[in-house]
Design a protein around this motif. Structure first.
Motif, PDB file in Angstrom:
ATOM      1  N   ASP A  31      30.737  47.735  47.081  1.00 59.57           N
ATOM      2  CA  ASP A  31      32.031  47.144  46.740  1.00 59.57           C
ATOM      3  C   ASP A  31      32.534  46.241  47.859  1.00 59.57           C
ATOM      4  N   TYR A  32      33.016  45.083  47.461  1.00 60.25           N
ATOM      5  CA  TYR A  32      33.622  44.171  48.407  1.00 60.25           C
ATOM      6  C   TYR A  32      35.089  44.545  48.646  1.00 60.25           C
ATOM      7  N   ILE A  33      35.641  44.033  49.721  1.00 65.57           N
ATOM      8  CA  ILE A  33      37.069  44.159  50.001  1.00 65.57           C
ATOM      9  C   ILE A  33      37.705  42.798  49.723  1.00 65.57           C
ATOM     10  N   HIS A  34      38.649  42.801  48.797  1.00 62.94           N
ATOM     11  CA  HIS A  34      39.324  41.565  48.412  1.00 62.94           C
ATOM     12  C   HIS A  34      40.770  41.631  48.869  1.00 62.94           C
ATOM     13  N   TRP A  35      41.304  40.487  49.243  1.00 61.43           N
ATOM     14  CA  TRP A  35      42.733  40.377  49.533  1.00 61.43           C
ATOM     15  C   TRP A  35      43.324  39.274  48.649  1.00 61.43           C
ATOM     16  N   TYR A  36      44.404  39.633  48.008  1.00 57.97           N
ATOM     17  CA  TYR A  36      45.188  38.672  47.240  1.00 57.97           C
ATOM     18  C   TYR A  36      46.624  38.760  47.742  1.00 57.97           C
ATOM     19  N   ARG A  37      47.374  37.698  47.502  1.00 59.80           N
ATOM     20  CA  ARG A  37      48.794  37.765  47.818  1.00 59.80           C
ATOM     21  C   ARG A  37      49.581  37.221  46.643  1.00 59.80           C
ATOM     22  N   GLN A  38      50.823  37.649  46.552  1.00 53.22           N
ATOM     23  CA  GLN A  38      51.677  37.233  45.452  1.00 53.22           C
ATOM     24  C   GLN A  38      53.022  36.784  46.000  1.00 53.22           C
ATOM     25  N   LEU A  39      53.275  35.502  45.860  1.00 50.93           N
ATOM     26  CA  LEU A  39      54.563  34.953  46.255  1.00 50.93           C
ATOM     27  C   LEU A  39      55.576  35.255  45.158  1.00 50.93           C
ATOM     28  N   PRO A  40      56.854  35.243  45.483  1.00 51.93           N
ATOM     29  CA  PRO A  40      57.869  35.562  44.479  1.00 51.93           C
ATOM     30  C   PRO A  40      57.743  34.702  43.224  1.00 51.93           C
ATOM     31  N   SER A  41      57.809  35.349  42.085  1.00 50.09           N
ATOM     32  CA  SER A  41      57.787  34.694  40.765  1.00 50.09           C
ATOM     33  C   SER A  41      56.493  33.923  40.484  1.00 50.09           C
ATOM     34  N   GLN A  42      55.412  34.304  41.149  1.00 48.33           N
ATOM     35  CA  GLN A  42      54.125  33.652  40.885  1.00 48.33           C
ATOM     36  C   GLN A  42      53.046  34.687  40.608  1.00 48.33           C
ATOM     37  N   GLY A  43      51.934  34.231  40.040  1.00 46.08           N
ATOM     38  CA  GLY A  43      50.794  35.120  39.874  1.00 46.08           C
ATOM     39  C   GLY A  43      50.093  35.332  41.199  1.00 46.08           C
ATOM     40  N   PRO A  44      49.290  36.393  41.317  1.00 46.69           N
ATOM     41  CA  PRO A  44      48.550  36.619  42.557  1.00 46.69           C
ATOM     42  C   PRO A  44      47.642  35.441  42.891  1.00 46.69           C
ATOM     43  N   HIS A  76      46.780  33.899  61.302  1.00 42.78           N
ATOM     44  CA  HIS A  76      46.776  33.522  62.713  1.00 42.78           C
ATOM     45  C   HIS A  76      48.128  33.020  63.201  1.00 42.78           C
ATOM     46  N   ARG A  77      48.847  32.309  62.332  1.00 40.09           N
ATOM     47  CA  ARG A  77      50.191  31.838  62.689  1.00 40.09           C
ATOM     48  C   ARG A  77      51.044  31.903  61.430  1.00 40.09           C
ATOM     49  N   ALA A  78      51.869  32.922  61.347  1.00 46.70           N
ATOM     50  CA  ALA A  78      52.653  33.113  60.133  1.00 46.70           C
ATOM     51  C   ALA A  78      53.667  31.987  59.956  1.00 46.70           C
ATOM     52  N   THR A  79      53.822  31.564  58.729  1.00 47.21           N
ATOM     53  CA  THR A  79      54.865  30.612  58.379  1.00 47.21           C
ATOM     54  C   THR A  79      55.773  31.262  57.340  1.00 47.21           C
ATOM     55  N   LEU A  80      56.908  30.643  57.086  1.00 46.94           N
ATOM     56  CA  LEU A  80      57.831  31.194  56.094  1.00 46.94           C
ATOM     57  C   LEU A  80      57.175  31.263  54.718  1.00 46.94           C
ATOM     58  N   ARG A  81      56.234  30.360  54.470  1.00 45.91           N
ATOM     59  CA  ARG A  81      55.540  30.342  53.175  1.00 45.91           C
ATOM     60  C   ARG A  81      54.566  31.496  53.012  1.00 45.91           C
ATOM     61  N   ASP A  82      54.299  32.211  54.095  1.00 44.57           N
ATOM     62  CA  ASP A  82      53.400  33.364  54.007  1.00 44.57           C
ATOM     63  C   ASP A  82      54.118  34.634  53.574  1.00 44.57           C
ATOM     64  N   ALA A  83      55.420  34.578  53.420  1.00 47.02           N
ATOM     65  CA  ALA A  83      56.170  35.745  52.952  1.00 47.02           C
ATOM     66  C   ALA A  83      55.762  36.053  51.513  1.00 47.02           C
ATOM     67  N   ALA A  84      55.183  37.253  51.326  1.00 42.61           N
ATOM     68  CA  ALA A  84      54.615  37.589  50.018  1.00 42.61           C
ATOM     69  C   ALA A  84      54.236  39.065  50.031  1.00 42.61           C
ATOM     70  N   VAL A  85      53.779  39.557  48.881  1.00 42.85           N
ATOM     71  CA  VAL A  85      53.159  40.881  48.825  1.00 42.85           C
ATOM     72  C   VAL A  85      51.657  40.674  48.953  1.00 42.85           C
ATOM     73  N   TYR A  86      51.034  41.381  49.888  1.00 49.65           N
ATOM     74  CA  TYR A  86      49.613  41.266  50.143  1.00 49.65           C
ATOM     75  C   TYR A  86      48.898  42.510  49.617  1.00 49.65           C
ATOM     76  N   TYR A  87      47.894  42.289  48.785  1.00 54.25           N
ATOM     77  CA  TYR A  87      47.161  43.376  48.158  1.00 54.25           C
ATOM     78  C   TYR A  87      45.744  43.429  48.706  1.00 54.25           C
ATOM     79  N   CYS A  88      45.318  44.615  49.094  1.00 62.08           N
ATOM     80  CA  CYS A  88      43.943  44.883  49.517  1.00 62.08           C
ATOM     81  C   CYS A  88      43.282  45.649  48.382  1.00 62.08           C
ATOM     82  N   ILE A  89      42.135  45.188  47.910  1.00 62.88           N
ATOM     83  CA  ILE A  89      41.534  45.744  46.698  1.00 62.88           C
ATOM     84  C   ILE A  89      40.043  45.934  46.895  1.00 62.88           C
ATOM     85  N   GLU A  90      39.541  47.091  46.444  1.00 60.44           N
ATOM     86  CA  GLU A  90      38.086  47.283  46.393  1.00 60.44           C
ATOM     87  C   GLU A  90      37.573  46.638  45.108  1.00 60.44           C
TER      88      GLU A  90
END
Lengths: 109, 114
Positions: A31-44, A76-90
């Motif tokens: 199984d791979y490790i996947h990361w997705y993020r979801q910004l407000p009111s958008q799909g992952p 590496h350098r967070a920006t305001l646009r990086d504010a989101a929910v981050y999901y780690c998934i197998e």
């Protein structure tokens, strides 16, 4: 049920690095490790994925522990646009993604 | 189109009515997924298509939910006798179908059952 464990929330300051941890102690060898993020009111949105070796792309880096029981997403350098929910998934061969509740990242200016 | 398109973006329906939600995947993507997301929760898997067939429908909550993909591209999620508990954002994603590839999500359809 999601098989990964992540902190509910984290905070960072703009322009600073962010390390988002994830535990996946029961991950299978294929199984791979996947990361997705979801910004407000958008799909992952896909961020990065890996199997054993550390991975880098234009968005982030993924550091995978040698025993594969944990990993860390590095912005590496967070920006305001990086504010989101981050999901780690197998992820398995079918790309079926089982989401948990993720980590809500807040970025302060 | 450039990305996954879902229509309508918002749907309000009365309890007991039938609704259809549409997903247009990225052209050429053989795999298509439906998820639903309630407030404060991560997306919940519903069903996965490989081509025209449903390869995994284990996430459909009950027999009121049904999805089709007759020509292997556009998919429709159908919900019969809607209940207030069906209110959620329904997300569609597609991928090239090979294992462990990036999935592309649409913006979702917000369904409200009143």
């Amino acid at each position: 049920d999601a098989k990964t464990t992540q902190p509910n929330s984290m905070e960072s300051n703009e322009e600073e690095p962010v390390h988002l941890p994830c535990n996946h102690s029961t991950i299978s060898g294929t199984d791979y490790i996947h990361w997705y993020r979801q910004l407000p009111s958008q799909g992952p949105e896909y961020v990065i994925h890996g199997l054993t070796s550390n991975v880098n792309n234009r968005m982030a880096s993924l550091a995978i522990a040698e025993d594969r029981k944990s990993s860390t997403l590095i912005l590496h350098r967070a920006t305001l646009r990086d504010a989101a929910v981050y999901y780690c998934i197998e992820g398995g061969a079918t790309n079926k993604l089982i989401f948990g509740t993720g980590t809500l990242l807040a970025v302060q200016p | 189109g450039a990305g996954v398109s879902q229509t309508p973006s918002n749907k309000v329906t009365e309890k007991g009515k039938y609704v259809e939600l549409r997903c247009d995947p990225i052209s050429g993507h053989t795999a298509l997924y439906w998820y639903r997301q309630s407030l404060g929760q991560g997306p919940e898997f519903l069903i996965y298509f490989q081509g025209t067939g449903a390869a995994d429908d284990s996430g459909l909550p009950n027999d009121r939910f049904f999805a089709v993909r007759p020509e292997g591209s556009v998919s429709t999620l159908k919900i019969q006798r809607t209940e207030r508990g069906d209110s959620a954002v329904y997300l569609c994603a597609s991928s090239s179908g090979t294992s462990n590839t990036e999935a592309f999500f649409g913006q979702g359809t917000r369904l409200t059952v009143v």
